[in-house]
Design a protein around this motif. Structure first.
Motif, PDB file in Angstrom:
ATOM      1  N   CYS A  19       0.952  -1.197  -0.048  1.00  0.00           N
ATOM      2  CA  CYS A  19      -0.196   0.041  -0.152  1.00  0.00           C
ATOM      3  C   CYS A  19       0.920   1.244  -0.159  1.00  0.00           C
ATOM      4  CB  CYS A  19      -0.645  -0.060   1.132  1.00  0.00           C
ATOM      5  SG  CYS A  19      -2.204   1.320   1.305  1.00  0.00           S
ATOM      6  N   THR A  21       1.350   4.084   1.571  1.00  0.00           N
ATOM      7  CA  THR A  21       1.292   5.067   2.571  1.00  0.00           C
ATOM      8  C   THR A  21       2.502   5.964   2.824  1.00  0.00           C
ATOM      9  OG1 THR A  21       2.138   3.114   3.971  1.00  0.00           O
ATOM     10  CG2 THR A  21      -0.170   3.218   3.955  1.00  0.00           C
ATOM     11  N   ARG A  24       2.506   9.626   1.977  1.00  0.00           N
ATOM     12  CA  ARG A  24       1.535  10.275   2.981  1.00  0.00           C
ATOM     13  C   ARG A  24       2.228  10.374   4.346  1.00  0.00           C
ATOM     14  NH1 ARG A  24      -1.958   7.304  -0.389  1.00  0.00           N
ATOM     15  NH2 ARG A  24      -3.513   8.084  -1.208  1.00  0.00           N
ATOM     16  N   THR A  83      -2.739   8.740   8.673  1.00  0.00           N
ATOM     17  CA  THR A  83      -2.753   8.016   7.446  1.00  0.00           C
ATOM     18  C   THR A  83      -3.278   6.818   7.302  1.00  0.00           C
ATOM     19  OG1 THR A  83      -0.371   9.042   7.069  1.00  0.00           O
ATOM     20  CG2 THR A  83      -0.877   7.003   5.886  1.00  0.00           C
ATOM     21  N   TYR A  84      -3.335   5.887   8.525  1.00  0.00           N
ATOM     22  CA  TYR A  84      -4.084   4.643   8.304  1.00  0.00           C
ATOM     23  C   TYR A  84      -5.425   4.609   8.358  1.00  0.00           C
ATOM     24  CZ  TYR A  84       0.770   3.267   8.652  1.00  0.00           C
ATOM     25  OH  TYR A  84       2.146   3.363   8.243  1.00  0.00           O
ATOM     26  N   GLU A  86      -7.596   7.505   8.137  1.00  0.00           N
ATOM     27  CA  GLU A  86      -8.125   8.603   7.431  1.00  0.00           C
ATOM     28  C   GLU A  86      -7.950   8.818   5.970  1.00  0.00           C
ATOM     29  OE1 GLU A  86      -7.726  12.352   9.342  1.00  0.00           O
ATOM     30  OE2 GLU A  86      -8.354  11.443  11.179  1.00  0.00           O
ATOM     31  N   ALA A  87      -6.589   8.471   5.462  1.00  0.00           N
ATOM     32  CA  ALA A  87      -6.085   8.533   4.113  1.00  0.00           C
ATOM     33  C   ALA A  87      -7.042   7.627   3.134  1.00  0.00           C
ATOM     34  CB  ALA A  87      -4.723   8.348   3.857  1.00  0.00           C
ATOM     35  N   ASP A  88      -7.026   7.981   1.727  1.00  0.00           N
ATOM     36  CA  ASP A  88      -7.619   7.056   1.013  1.00  0.00           C
ATOM     37  C   ASP A  88      -6.888   6.018   0.436  1.00  0.00           C
ATOM     38  OD1 ASP A  88      -9.388   6.037  -1.041  1.00  0.00           O
ATOM     39  OD2 ASP A  88      -8.904   7.592  -2.484  1.00  0.00           O
ATOM     40  N   LEU A  89      -6.878   4.891   1.150  1.00  0.00           N
ATOM     41  CA  LEU A  89      -5.810   3.683   0.882  1.00  0.00           C
ATOM     42  C   LEU A  89      -6.377   2.831  -0.120  1.00  0.00           C
ATOM     43  CD1 LEU A  89      -5.071   3.032   4.746  1.00  0.00           C
ATOM     44  CD2 LEU A  89      -3.756   4.453   3.125  1.00  0.00           C
ATOM     45  N   ALA A  90      -5.502   2.056  -0.811  1.00  0.00           N
ATOM     46  CA  ALA A  90      -5.832   1.045  -1.828  1.00  0.00           C
ATOM     47  C   ALA A  90      -4.599   0.094  -1.922  1.00  0.00           C
ATOM     48  CB  ALA A  90      -6.026   1.831  -3.154  1.00  0.00           C
ATOM     49  N   ARG A 126      -9.812  -1.467   6.899  1.00  0.00           N
ATOM     50  CA  ARG A 126     -10.583  -0.510   6.219  1.00  0.00           C
ATOM     51  C   ARG A 126     -10.269  -0.998   4.815  1.00  0.00           C
ATOM     52  NH1 ARG A 126      -7.883   4.735   5.983  1.00  0.00           N
ATOM     53  NH2 ARG A 126      -9.729   5.410   4.907  1.00  0.00           N
ATOM     54  N   LEU A 127      -9.369  -1.955   4.486  1.00  0.00           N
ATOM     55  CA  LEU A 127      -9.093  -2.503   3.257  1.00  0.00           C
ATOM     56  C   LEU A 127      -9.820  -3.622   2.995  1.00  0.00           C
ATOM     57  CD1 LEU A 127      -5.207  -1.794   2.815  1.00  0.00           C
ATOM     58  CD2 LEU A 127      -7.086  -0.540   1.280  1.00  0.00           C
TER      59      LEU A 127
END
Length: 213
Positions: A19, A21, A24, A83-84, A86-90, A126-127
């Motif tokens: 990912c 991260t 960020r 980051t973990y 709130e960020a838009d993770l993919a 989240r993922l």
């Protein structure tokens, strides 16, 4: 080292490997260090990637004559939790497919990270991929972090797998060193790597898409 002919376990780093991260986290850390009187360069920031903050950050604070301590820094950074959470993770393209293929073939899959469990477990949830890993070893679950091999050796122990039959995916210099030192066949992922030395790895790839082990 050639790939094992029989693979029992595959271990993945998270940040910068599965990912994106790292970029960020770098922005967040830059802001914190600047506020602490450390106008760090990109090279100095990238050198923090994958390492133990309590080892890598104090020399920076001293270099810039900051009055802040590593405890001040860690309290402010809070493990880069924002980051973990709130960020838009993919996930990186092809990563989920690779992991699902390994599990379907009965290969154990683990995640080995220097980042603390609170952050990693939040991101995995989240993922929606927490259930894809047989074991998760984070930085606050071991006494010595990467580049020490302990995190990888701990994951192998929990999985009951031998390093000679294991493959590890990494991106950072400390992570690659840890995986190699553990005895795992090490594949460096360079798509997201931020100025990292991956020369110690057995292989270097730039995509998970279509990768088969």
């Amino acid at each position: 080292m050639t790939r094992p002919s029989r693979i029992e376990a595959v271990l993945f780093d998270f940040d910068g490997t599965l990912c994106d991260t790292e970029s960020r986290n770098i922005d967040l850390v830059r802001g914190i260090l600047n506020r602490m009187g450390c106008p760090v360069t990109d090279e100095e920031l990238f050198s923090l990637s994958g390492g133990d903050d309590r080892v890598t950050v104090p020399p920076l604070l001293e270099r810039y004559g900051s009055s802040y301590t590593i405890d001040d820094y860690e309290a402010e950074r809070d493990g880069c939790y924002r980051t973990y959470a709130e960020a838009d993770l993919a996930l990186e393209p092809g990563a989920r497919e690779l992991i699902e293929d390994l599990r379907a073939r009965g290969v154990a899959v683990g995640l080995v990270s220097t980042t603390v469990a609170r952050c990693i477990l939040t991101a995995l949830d989240r993922l929606r991929i927490l259930g894809l890993f047989d074991v998760v070893v984070c930085g606050d679950m071991v006494s010595r972090r990467k580049p020490d091999p302990e995190p990888y050796l701990r994951a192998l122990e929990l999985l009951g797998a031998e390093a000679s039959a294991a493959v590890a995916f990494e991106d950072s210099t400390p992570g690659t060193a840890a995986a190699v030192a553990s005895g795992c066949h090490t594949i460096a992922y360079n798509q997201l790597a931020l100025d990292q030395d991956q020369s110690a790895a057995d292989e270097v790839i730039d995509s998970f898409v279509g990768l088969s082990l």
